[in-house]
Design a protein around this motif. Structure first.
Motif, short mmCIF file in Angstrom:
data_model
loop_
_atom_site.label_atom_id
_atom_site.label_comp_id
_atom_site.label_asym_id
_atom_site.label_seq_id
_atom_site.Cartn_x
_atom_site.Cartn_y
_atom_site.Cartn_z
N GLU A 1 0.84 -1.20 0.00
CA GLU A 1 0.00 0.00 0.00
C GLU A 1 0.86 1.24 0.00
O GLU A 1 2.01 1.21 0.48
N HIS B 1 2.69 4.53 0.90
CA HIS B 1 3.22 5.02 2.17
C HIS B 1 3.74 6.44 2.02
O HIS B 1 4.86 6.77 2.45
N THR C 1 6.52 -1.35 2.60
CA THR C 1 6.94 -1.02 3.97
C THR C 1 6.41 -1.99 5.03
O THR C 1 7.17 -2.52 5.84
N ASP C 2 5.10 -2.22 5.00
CA ASP C 2 4.49 -3.00 6.08
C ASP C 2 4.84 -4.49 6.03
O ASP C 2 4.65 -5.21 7.02
N GLY D 1 2.85 -5.88 10.40
CA GLY D 1 3.39 -4.56 10.12
C GLY D 1 2.35 -3.54 9.73
O GLY D 1 2.69 -2.42 9.38
N HIS E 1 0.52 6.95 9.85
CA HIS E 1 0.74 6.16 8.63
C HIS E 1 1.89 6.78 7.86
O HIS E 1 1.98 7.99 7.76
N GLU F 1 8.66 3.55 10.58
CA GLU F 1 8.57 2.42 9.66
C GLU F 1 9.40 2.69 8.40
O GLU F 1 10.04 1.79 7.85
NI NI Z 1 2.75 1.12 7.25
#
Ligand code: NI
Ligand code: NI
Ligand code: NI
Ligand code: NI
Ligand code: NI
Ligand code: NI
Lengths: 248, 248, 248, 248, 248, 248
Positions: free
Chosen positions: E29, E31, E39-40, E109, E167, E172
């Motif tokens: 998604e 970021h 990232t997650d 994450g 977010h 992160e």
């Molecule tokens: Ni994230």
């Protein structure tokens, strides 16, 4: 106003400028030796009614069966699978949205519902988010727990401290005793031992919580405490609902 | 006894020799100019309570949202898709069956539920019928409509004849007026025209039944008629439930 | 005209002014000692063909597997779960609706299909009723049972009275004997005992109906009776289909 | 022997030592200017019947609607979504397996079914493969295409070469002309252009194949060719089915 | 050890006395202006690898697509509906459980996954809780968020305070810069405004968060911060995983 | 470019004139005594990266769990049911399509995925093909197997001939040895026996392939062979992808 006690013409009139609705959601599950199966449904229903008196808003029919798989080793408990409850929430929201409701305030009485109802909201949004076109209505859903407003937590703490527990709490049983004084159960029980570890499935739950309570001295419940909790929670709902309706 | 007002230990004790349960099932849908949204849930709930006094059996939580897609053009109506309602019925039955309930008597207040609930029963049986092994419980489900007992039909006919209609009937509205006398609505309306043809989807329904009634002179409802109907229907339930429990 | 024996250009031409279709729906299930597995599919297929000669309408492919969970303890029986059959009906209707078919007349041969097919219709309507926008087609579906037209019932009664029974009936077996005279089975059997009580799942069915029949003296079937029944039922279909097409 | 024309006692007797069944599976979809909607169902049905004469095995009811989404821009075409067809295959296999059938030979007439039916087999196996316990039956499923046996391909090549095409092929239309000589359609058409590229959804298909054929000179079909193809394919089935049954 | 880099014989040997596994779960998604789509997924993968060095346990394949409907108005974002992700989690857990894995530690994450993955666990348990028999395996699932260990939160607070956001957080993005230093993006951006209100569907999210960040000064990220965060989070995982494995 | 390592603004810019994406798809399943669980995911991932260098296109996140029910009797194997994998593919495609991606090139490493992924494409198309309106995006999906390009097959044949086998092939293991030279496993094993017959469910697979290989002399794998295979397959992808993008 309970939707169940209105006519469609009354709803149509109300929808002029009022696009919100409160939907109580609970569960039908064991609540220890002296707690009622309906505890988690009764609490938000009673509190929603009280809040609606002030707000002048509509209260939808209580969703009285929830995601309670972990209680299924106790006879009488009923559980919807998460996927089933998600379908119920989706169909209910889209039904009402079809004719103009836009903001859905679910007042919840059962911790076990939180993840599933949140996932249900995302499932509703996802249908719209995945689509390019403008076919689906633009809705907003919010979940609030009647027991989580700060003023409610303070009363619980003041009255019961750590002994309130986390299932079949003295607080929630108090609310049902206030709501149904003729159904107060007198049962002998010991103070509840502390929670040893998290539970997983139904068999596991009953293994570590043999009488159904989790760390709760449920026998401390009183209808008087219930009255205070209902008042405090309803005030929390009033403020929170207004702020939800006021969102840009 | 309402399950919602019992403890699990009471249910466990009751299960010794009592394997049945009554589950009221209704709908949340428009009922014409003076009928309540909750009509179809209120009727079986009130009648189940009355019958349970005689039977000494448990009444489960009312399933108050049903299969009402055809009413969705009227604001406030809520419908579960058939597939959703089938999942609700299945999970409820299997939850209770897990701990010993064996015979499920659904007392229904909404014609639109009949096919779907019957299909739900078959879906439950099919899981077992398709399997070779003995893993699923052996359950029996029955659907009865509160308005279909002969004694009920006679009263409706005596009081209203053809003017009872088939949706928002004078009879069902009478029952709600008896149950909720403080919510009797006074609304002017003309006698209902006869049903021109069957309806299909929601848009179609509203097109041919613009105020929601189907052939019903709903304004003829009285709480006194409601009292008679409740009594007659409860007597029908008592006999029918006993015969269901007595089946070999 | 059977759709299976037409070309798409013929269908396209036919659709000018003819928006209806007959779809036979049956089952593949045991029909007692002398009844064919295909009985419930053969009957509506034969009758639909006969009616279509008069009506000049299209007959879709027979749905020959139905909701027959209760017959699954007899080898050779095939059942779709209600949810599966609902998906089949939905996809079939929406496929044809995409290109202009609007009225779907399902001619049914199996009592066990009634609830599920009705629920399937509601599932189709619900997709549209729940949506705000105009994306889904406006369809009308109707289910008729070949054996339920008054003239058919009269013949059955005249020929067999109570001995016709309710599964593996002398009447339905007569129709298959008329349709497939080379497959008439000669089997000795006693008169069927009366139905002791309702059946539930497959195991239960076989327990109380060990040779598969329900109250039916199936050995009374004759191809001559079949011929009469087909004629009477086809006449019923013709009238009923015309009235369905003529609806405003 | 067609299952539809047998009794359950005949099936029970047959199951002693014969655990296999042939299930024809096709589609109801446009087949160009002179091809029948039922082509893909008729071909495997006719060939299965012929093979079963030699094999003495049972032929189940033809699954006559398949995965034909790409044909949906032509009126009269019917498609099951892959997920629906998978459920149909699963329920059919498990129904028969419940009472002792173990090896399922699907004789297919439609290229569009291949992936979905293979996925359906895996869905059936996966239920068992994911489970630890021994509850599900141990079944084996096989898909064979009537048009893919080497001897069949040779005849098609000999008679039509490249002009056979890949949809509404002269070969498959020949088989239907052999099976239904009274339904041979005389339609003028040009030789089909070569396939420009793969197709995707229904709209796309019709865009690049406006009369429905893919590279097929369907007008070359003759009932005599059909007779030869049926004979060759049935011989292929006999050998292939025997080898499937003989597997350790 | 990454499962993907092991053989089945190594896994079989490892299962002797080690019934746990770590499964990283993330999302694909947007970021914000300088954050990576992955990232997650990258964060829990890197941290799981580090923790597994100490623990000597197996790390399953990263579930790199998650429940991210709210990011779908930004090109490149991918979302599974909650119901889809629940099926993925269920099948993965049951696959591994079939051969002896018993405790599943999901290292997450992405905040958007929490409700859905929790609901997925309940769906798994519910299959077992609803069943009477002992067919399903007894599994325990736990979800931990890499960013929620106290030591991690302290570092984030120390480095970024309120500017970390919720977010595309500086934290992160730091971890990804540490993991993929060659993919550090230099993008000009202003400090992020505070979050005005909750978001709902994808369109709504982009309306109130036009560059994708929520209250995050993502440009503050550094690979050095990432190194510290990875170390702290891995230490948290080690302790938490050990305690999960040690549960009675 | 891997999507996971890009920002949304980079994707947005790239979408100007580039509507395609490569999505590697594999499995997590046993690959015999010396093969890695991740083999089927690693191969297409490495090859997609190599091809993307030439193509300048985006490579989406690898779907690393596939349809591998038949491997579930070996510990560590993970399988999605076909219905689950279909949902994953659908949601992924529709997510990307929402913002402008139109052509989806799945590069596959696992034979067991082919049918299911093809069915998934049809499920996506079917949603659009069944609908009358224009709401769904117009997408094209293609599945290519990295091992099926002619140049790849030639190398495999040259190096290994028949000894390459059909699962845990020397070729695929060579690719993983090239990609992860530090994870080359030295395991003694005999030449694999020939495949006795097709496999069905997981139990059956392990019965006839006790060490997991199917006809493969996996010990012949070398990283050097892997390097050649990657090069050849990437060249195949480049050409095939370009031709897919160039389609009218
Ligand atoms: Ni994230
Ligand atoms: Ni509670
Ligand atoms: Ni009513
Ligand atoms: Ni019949
Ligand atoms: Ni064909
Ligand atoms: Ni492989």
């Amino acid at each position: 106003m309970r939707l169940q006690l209105m006519t469609w013409m009354e709803v149509e009139a109300h929808l002029n400028g009022n696009r919100g609705i409160i939907i109580p959601i609970g569960s039908t599950e064991q609540h220890g030796p002296n707690g009622l199966f309906g505890t988690d449904a009764i609490c938000p229903e009673v509190i929603a009614d009280r809040a609606a008196e002030t707000l002048g808003c509509i209260v939808g029919p209580t969703i009285s069966i929830g995601m309670a798989q972990h209680h299924l080793a106790f006879p009488g408990s009923i559980a919807l699978r998460p996927s089933t409850l998600m379908a119920v929430v989706r169909d209910s929201v889209l039904s009402l949205a079809r004719n103009g409701f836009e903001r859905f305030y679910f007042l919840n009485g059962h911790g076990g519902n939180i993840a599933t109802v949140s996932a249900a909201f995302s499932e509703i949004y996802a249908e719209k988010s995945l689509a390019v076109g403008p076919n689906q209505p633009h809705v907003r859903c919010k979940l609030a727990n009647w027991f989580a407003f700060p003023a409610v937590k303070e009363i619980s703490k003041e009255l019961y401290g750590d002994r309130d527990g986390s299932h079949a709490t003295a607080s929630e049983i108090s609310v049902t005793q206030y709501a149904y004084p003729e159904h107060i159960k007198k049962v002998d029980m010991d103070p509840a031992p502390p929670r040893p570890r998290p539970f997983y499935d139904a068999e596991d739950y009953r293994l570590i919580h043999p009488d159904g309570r989790i760390g709760a001295d449920s026998f401390l419940a009183t209808p008087e405490a219930g009255a205070r909790l209902v008042e405090a929670s309803a005030a929390g709902v009033v403020e929170d609902y207004r702020s939800f309706m006021a969102e840009a």
